[in-house]
Design an enzyme around this catalytic site. Sequence first.
Site, PDB file in Angstrom:
ATOM      1  N   ASP A   4      -8.095   3.266  -4.506  1.00  0.00           N
ATOM      2  CA  ASP A   4      -7.905   2.258  -3.459  1.00  0.00           C
ATOM      3  C   ASP A   4      -8.661   2.695  -2.214  1.00  0.00           C
ATOM      4  OD1 ASP A   4      -7.143   0.454  -1.529  1.00  0.00           O
ATOM      5  OD2 ASP A   4      -5.035   0.435  -2.106  1.00  0.00           O
ATOM      6  N   HIS A  41      -6.863   2.463   5.381  1.00  0.00           N
ATOM      7  CA  HIS A  41      -6.193   3.746   5.233  1.00  0.00           C
ATOM      8  C   HIS A  41      -7.059   4.935   5.646  1.00  0.00           C
ATOM      9  CE1 HIS A  41      -3.294   1.309   3.146  1.00  0.00           C
ATOM     10  NE2 HIS A  41      -4.225   0.904   2.312  1.00  0.00           N
ATOM     11  N   ILE A  73      -3.050   3.719   8.122  1.00  0.00           N
ATOM     12  CA  ILE A  73      -1.707   3.860   7.563  1.00  0.00           C
ATOM     13  C   ILE A  73      -1.782   4.374   6.135  1.00  0.00           C
ATOM     14  CG2 ILE A  73      -0.772   2.049   9.044  1.00  0.00           C
ATOM     15  CD1 ILE A  73      -0.878   0.147   6.639  1.00  0.00           C
ATOM     16  N   GLY A  86       0.675   1.631   0.784  1.00  0.00           N
ATOM     17  CA  GLY A  86       2.018   1.275   0.348  1.00  0.00           C
ATOM     18  C   GLY A  86       2.324   1.803  -1.039  1.00  0.00           C
TER      19      GLY A  86
END
Length: 293
Positions: free
Chosen positions: A193, A198, A213, A216
Amino acid sequence: MPIDPSVAIGAELPDRSFAWDTSDVLLYHLALGAGSRPGDQVSPDSLRWTYDGPGLQVLPSFGVVVPTFHETDPPPLDLPGCDINLAQVVHGSQSVVVHAPIPTSGSATLRTRITDVWDKGKAAVIWQEGTATDPEGERLWTVRSSIFVRGEGGWGGERGASENVTLPDRAPDAETTYDVTPHQALFYRLCGDRNPLHADPDFAKSAGFPAPILHGLCTYGIVLRLLTEELLGGDATKVAAFSARFAGVVFPGETIRVRAWLEDGRIVAGATIEGEGERDGAPVLADCVLTPA
């Protein structure tokens, strides 16, 4: 309009064939923080995640990420009937059901379709469901996920149902924490990903966040690993299914607190931030349900 439910709902995505080996499994577990505590390097409980010996097992959440594990481009959003971009999108919820323990190496084909598009007023929710089968046609696992697309609601469509999980009003049966490393999002990116949200501070700011961040799905895997270790003896084969709703974000360097209960034959849990100031107690994962095998 950017999202046309009449085109999207029921649309089948291109089949995706993929393969994996023990190195992929080990990288995934390490990216979730397995083996990061003092003593883990010699602990049999930890080595089942981090050593490619006869005891190696596969955390079921690996089935969510393995179809794109070797991709190096940001995830595409070429969904039929959906003209959206990455800066609008956050992961809404995720579930995985394993029909048998995931092998440490193998190959499969994932067949996915869009099942629902919900209108939340100021956002849209797009649901996808896919099933992975082995070369003989046997089902391996089924995944279901939603993405939250900001700024794309308001066409008067169905709002969709909500299935909230109420946590028991008693002391948890298990409670633990995990310290997210400062580089964890950069490490987890190697699991397929490469969303710049991120890693790229400027992209994160354009998406409304003060800094990059954590993925998830990294949080999702961390919580599943902790629940498996705390309440299932660390045995991944005892996990039949795991579902969760992404209720907030995690910034690298923060601490995730997990509280879990044995309730009606399943494990229900929630994850929050443990820290100081306004971030203390901030929700991370909600409506977590682990169904034992």
